[in-house]
Design a protein around this motif. Structure first.
Motif, PDB file in Angstrom:
ATOM      1  N   TRP A   1       0.872  -1.177   0.000  1.00 40.25           N
ATOM      2  CA  TRP A   1       0.000   0.000   0.000  1.00 40.25           C
ATOM      3  C   TRP A   1       0.909   1.226   0.000  1.00 40.25           C
ATOM      4  CZ3 TRP A   1      -5.157  -1.037  -0.299  1.00 40.25           C
ATOM      5  CH2 TRP A   1      -5.594  -2.303   0.110  1.00 40.25           C
ATOM      6  N   TRP A   2       0.728   2.136  -0.957  1.00 38.92           N
ATOM      7  CA  TRP A   2       1.628   3.286  -1.064  1.00 38.92           C
ATOM      8  C   TRP A   2       0.842   4.547  -1.394  1.00 38.92           C
ATOM      9  CZ3 TRP A   2       6.563   3.067   0.362  1.00 38.92           C
ATOM     10  CH2 TRP A   2       7.339   4.215   0.160  1.00 38.92           C
ATOM     11  N   ARG A   3       1.158   5.590  -0.638  1.00 37.31           N
ATOM     12  CA  ARG A   3       0.518   6.887  -0.836  1.00 37.31           C
ATOM     13  C   ARG A   3       1.585   7.912  -1.184  1.00 37.31           C
ATOM     14  NH1 ARG A   3      -0.083   3.614   2.832  1.00 37.31           N
ATOM     15  NH2 ARG A   3      -2.076   2.705   3.327  1.00 37.31           N
ATOM     16  N   ASP A   4       1.195   9.002  -1.803  1.00 38.91           N
ATOM     17  CA  ASP A   4       2.138  10.021  -2.251  1.00 38.91           C
ATOM     18  C   ASP A   4       3.056  10.510  -1.130  1.00 38.91           C
ATOM     19  OD1 ASP A   4       3.178  11.750  -4.323  1.00 38.91           O
ATOM     20  OD2 ASP A   4       2.169  13.390  -3.284  1.00 38.91           O
ATOM     21  N   GLU A   5       2.526  10.616   0.088  1.00 35.33           N
ATOM     22  CA  GLU A   5       3.321  11.150   1.201  1.00 35.33           C
ATOM     23  C   GLU A   5       4.132  10.082   1.943  1.00 35.33           C
ATOM     24  OE1 GLU A   5      -0.724  10.112   2.814  1.00 35.33           O
ATOM     25  OE2 GLU A   5      -0.071  11.269   1.099  1.00 35.33           O
ATOM     26  N   ASP A   6       4.164   8.851   1.434  1.00 32.36           N
ATOM     27  CA  ASP A   6       4.862   7.769   2.134  1.00 32.36           C
ATOM     28  C   ASP A   6       6.380   7.804   1.978  1.00 32.36           C
ATOM     29  OD1 ASP A   6       2.580   6.770   3.253  1.00 32.36           O
ATOM     30  OD2 ASP A   6       2.316   5.142   1.813  1.00 32.36           O
ATOM     31  N   GLY A   7       6.908   8.751   1.230  1.00 29.27           N
ATOM     32  CA  GLY A   7       8.364   8.845   1.097  1.00 29.27           C
ATOM     33  C   GLY A   7       8.818   8.494  -0.296  1.00 29.27           C
ATOM     34  N   ASP A   8      10.058   8.010  -0.377  1.00 28.78           N
ATOM     35  CA  ASP A   8      10.660   7.694  -1.665  1.00 28.78           C
ATOM     36  C   ASP A   8      10.173   6.329  -2.153  1.00 28.78           C
ATOM     37  OD1 ASP A   8      12.720   8.368  -3.740  1.00 28.78           O
ATOM     38  OD2 ASP A   8      13.490   6.434  -3.040  1.00 28.78           O
ATOM     39  N   LEU A   9       9.506   6.334  -3.291  1.00 29.29           N
ATOM     40  CA  LEU A   9       8.918   5.099  -3.817  1.00 29.29           C
ATOM     41  C   LEU A   9       9.997   4.070  -4.159  1.00 29.29           C
ATOM     42  CD1 LEU A   9       6.510   3.419  -4.683  1.00 29.29           C
ATOM     43  CD2 LEU A   9       6.480   4.687  -6.855  1.00 29.29           C
ATOM     44  N   VAL A  10      11.128   4.509  -4.687  1.00 27.75           N
ATOM     45  CA  VAL A  10      12.201   3.564  -5.002  1.00 27.75           C
ATOM     46  C   VAL A  10      12.619   2.817  -3.743  1.00 27.75           C
ATOM     47  CG1 VAL A  10      14.580   3.312  -5.816  1.00 27.75           C
ATOM     48  CG2 VAL A  10      13.032   4.893  -6.979  1.00 27.75           C
ATOM     49  N   ASP A  11      12.814   3.544  -2.638  1.00 26.00           N
ATOM     50  CA  ASP A  11      13.188   2.896  -1.378  1.00 26.00           C
ATOM     51  C   ASP A  11      12.121   1.903  -0.936  1.00 26.00           C
ATOM     52  OD1 ASP A  11      15.542   4.348  -1.290  1.00 26.00           O
ATOM     53  OD2 ASP A  11      14.792   5.819   0.160  1.00 26.00           O
ATOM     54  N   GLY A  12      10.856   2.286  -1.057  1.00 27.95           N
ATOM     55  CA  GLY A  12       9.761   1.397  -0.677  1.00 27.95           C
ATOM     56  C   GLY A  12       9.742   0.124  -1.502  1.00 27.95           C
ATOM     57  N   LEU A  13       9.993   0.254  -2.807  1.00 33.03           N
ATOM     58  CA  LEU A  13      10.008  -0.920  -3.678  1.00 33.03           C
ATOM     59  C   LEU A  13      11.201  -1.823  -3.378  1.00 33.03           C
ATOM     60  CD1 LEU A  13       8.957   0.742  -7.047  1.00 33.03           C
ATOM     61  CD2 LEU A  13       7.549  -0.721  -5.571  1.00 33.03           C
ATOM     62  N   VAL A  14      12.367  -1.228  -3.142  1.00 34.88           N
ATOM     63  CA  VAL A  14      13.549  -2.028  -2.808  1.00 34.88           C
ATOM     64  C   VAL A  14      13.306  -2.781  -1.495  1.00 34.88           C
ATOM     65  CG1 VAL A  14      15.983  -1.909  -2.135  1.00 34.88           C
ATOM     66  CG2 VAL A  14      15.168  -0.626  -4.133  1.00 34.88           C
ATOM     67  N   ASP A  15      12.720  -2.118  -0.516  1.00 36.68           N
ATOM     68  CA  ASP A  15      12.403  -2.781   0.752  1.00 36.68           C
ATOM     69  C   ASP A  15      11.420  -3.936   0.537  1.00 36.68           C
ATOM     70  OD1 ASP A  15      14.085  -1.036   2.085  1.00 36.68           O
ATOM     71  OD2 ASP A  15      12.456   0.213   2.880  1.00 36.68           O
ATOM     72  N   ALA A  16      10.458  -3.750  -0.391  1.00 39.12           N
ATOM     73  CA  ALA A  16       9.462  -4.794  -0.654  1.00 39.12           C
ATOM     74  C   ALA A  16      10.087  -6.027  -1.303  1.00 39.12           C
ATOM     75  CB  ALA A  16       8.341  -4.242  -1.539  1.00 39.12           C
ATOM     76  N   LEU A  17      11.242  -5.871  -1.912  1.00 39.31           N
ATOM     77  CA  LEU A  17      11.916  -7.000  -2.560  1.00 39.31           C
ATOM     78  C   LEU A  17      12.633  -7.919  -1.569  1.00 39.31           C
ATOM     79  CD1 LEU A  17      13.520  -5.148  -5.600  1.00 39.31           C
ATOM     80  CD2 LEU A  17      11.838  -7.012  -5.708  1.00 39.31           C
ATOM     81  N   THR A  18      12.808  -7.474  -0.329  1.00 38.02           N
ATOM     82  CA  THR A  18      13.622  -8.189   0.653  1.00 38.02           C
ATOM     83  C   THR A  18      13.270  -9.665   0.778  1.00 38.02           C
ATOM     84  OG1 THR A  18      13.921  -6.154   1.900  1.00 38.02           O
ATOM     85  CG2 THR A  18      14.361  -8.204   3.075  1.00 38.02           C
ATOM     86  N   ASP A  19      11.997  -9.984   0.922  1.00 41.85           N
ATOM     87  CA  ASP A  19      11.574 -11.372   1.154  1.00 41.85           C
ATOM     88  C   ASP A  19      10.947 -12.029  -0.071  1.00 41.85           C
ATOM     89  OD1 ASP A  19      12.378 -11.185   3.834  1.00 41.85           O
ATOM     90  OD2 ASP A  19      10.423 -10.414   4.460  1.00 41.85           O
ATOM     91  N   LEU A  20      10.878 -11.297  -1.188  1.00 37.50           N
ATOM     92  CA  LEU A  20      10.176 -11.804  -2.374  1.00 37.50           C
ATOM     93  C   LEU A  20      10.988 -12.875  -3.085  1.00 37.50           C
ATOM     94  CD1 LEU A  20       7.613 -11.380  -4.103  1.00 37.50           C
ATOM     95  CD2 LEU A  20       8.935  -9.740  -5.459  1.00 37.50           C
ATOM     96  N   VAL A  21      10.338 -13.994  -3.376  1.00 32.85           N
ATOM     97  CA  VAL A  21      10.974 -15.089  -4.103  1.00 32.85           C
ATOM     98  C   VAL A  21      11.277 -14.612  -5.526  1.00 32.85           C
ATOM     99  CG1 VAL A  21       8.805 -16.126  -4.938  1.00 32.85           C
ATOM    100  CG2 VAL A  21      10.776 -17.569  -4.568  1.00 32.85           C
ATOM    101  N   GLY A  22      12.335 -15.135  -6.115  1.00 38.41           N
ATOM    102  CA  GLY A  22      12.679 -14.789  -7.495  1.00 38.41           C
ATOM    103  C   GLY A  22      11.510 -15.052  -8.421  1.00 38.41           C
ATOM    104  N   GLY A  23      11.187 -14.071  -9.250  1.00 42.65           N
ATOM    105  CA  GLY A  23      10.059 -14.202 -10.167  1.00 42.65           C
ATOM    106  C   GLY A  23       8.722 -13.839  -9.545  1.00 42.65           C
ATOM    107  N   GLY A  24       8.707 -13.494  -8.256  1.00 41.97           N
ATOM    108  CA  GLY A  24       7.469 -13.091  -7.593  1.00 41.97           C
ATOM    109  C   GLY A  24       7.065 -11.686  -8.002  1.00 41.97           C
ATOM    110  N   ALA A  25       5.865 -11.297  -7.621  1.00 39.99           N
ATOM    111  CA  ALA A  25       5.335  -9.993  -8.014  1.00 39.99           C
ATOM    112  C   ALA A  25       5.081  -9.112  -6.798  1.00 39.99           C
ATOM    113  CB  ALA A  25       4.032 -10.162  -8.786  1.00 39.99           C
ATOM    114  N   ILE A  26       5.284  -7.827  -7.004  1.00 39.45           N
ATOM    115  CA  ILE A  26       4.854  -6.819  -6.046  1.00 39.45           C
ATOM    116  C   ILE A  26       3.611  -6.171  -6.647  1.00 39.45           C
ATOM    117  CG2 ILE A  26       5.367  -4.591  -4.972  1.00 39.45           C
ATOM    118  CD1 ILE A  26       8.351  -5.380  -5.087  1.00 39.45           C
ATOM    119  N   TRP A  27       2.529  -6.181  -5.901  1.00 43.26           N
ATOM    120  CA  TRP A  27       1.342  -5.445  -6.304  1.00 43.26           C
ATOM    121  C   TRP A  27       1.365  -4.136  -5.537  1.00 43.26           C
ATOM    122  CZ3 TRP A  27      -1.644  -6.052 -10.334  1.00 43.26           C
ATOM    123  CH2 TRP A  27      -1.693  -7.314 -10.963  1.00 43.26           C
ATOM    124  N   LEU A  28       1.670  -3.061  -6.250  1.00 46.64           N
ATOM    125  CA  LEU A  28       1.723  -1.725  -5.680  1.00 46.64           C
ATOM    126  C   LEU A  28       0.325  -1.145  -5.705  1.00 46.64           C
ATOM    127  CD1 LEU A  28       3.409   0.687  -4.649  1.00 46.64           C
ATOM    128  CD2 LEU A  28       3.666   1.365  -7.062  1.00 46.64           C
TER     129      LEU A  28
END
Length: 147
Positions: free
Chosen positions: A71-98
């Motif tokens: 879940w991401w809102r305009d005021e949540d900060g830097d989107l790149v940082d949020g996406l990189v953080d979301a990759l931490t536990d994601l299995v290879g080939g998995g998807a992030i639904w933003l």
């Protein structure tokens, strides 16, 4: 027993399928939820948990996950940082639904910001869908690693 295509599932996968099915969630998947707040769409959250037949896990899960709901809102900060953080536990080939508020809603994220942030985070944008009255979903995938 998990439901398979054409099997005895009571879940609908056709054009009238709910948003959780349209997003590709299936029974048995481990889905991590990040960025939840009071404005998150509870009906969508329940639909995802019903679809995967489990509760979504949080950022403290500590194991690999099949997909991330961010879940991401305009005021949540830097989107790149949020996406990189979301990759931490994601299995290879998995998807992030933003999940972002729809254009015109409070805290909406400019689609150009998503298009710019995704490749910087090492992700490819594949699909955008309306998933509720107030939220849109953008599917982001990381390239599969070649061993």
């Amino acid at each position: 027993m998990s439901a398979t295509a054409g099997g005895g599932s009571t879940q609908t996968d056709g054009p009238d399928a709910g948003p959780a099915a349209r997003l590709g969630f299936t029974s048995g998947m481990v889905v991590q939820e990040l960025g939840w707040d009071n404005d998150a769409d509870d009906e969508l959250r329940v639909a995802i948990e019903d679809r995967i037949d489990a509760d979504m896990v949080d950022g403290d899960y500590g194991n690999v996950v099949d997909a991330v709901v961010l879940w991401w809102r305009d005021e949540d900060g830097d989107l790149v940082d949020g996406l990189v953080d979301a990759l931490t536990d994601l299995v290879g080939g998995g998807a992030i639904w933003l999940l972002t508020p729809k254009v015109g809603r409070p805290s909406a994220v400019d689609p150009a910001d998503i298009a710019e942030a995704a490749p910087i985070a090492g992700l490819s944008q594949t699909t955008t869908a309306s998933v509720s009255k107030d939220w849109s979903a953008t599917r982001l995938i990381a390239p599969k690693t070649i061993a």
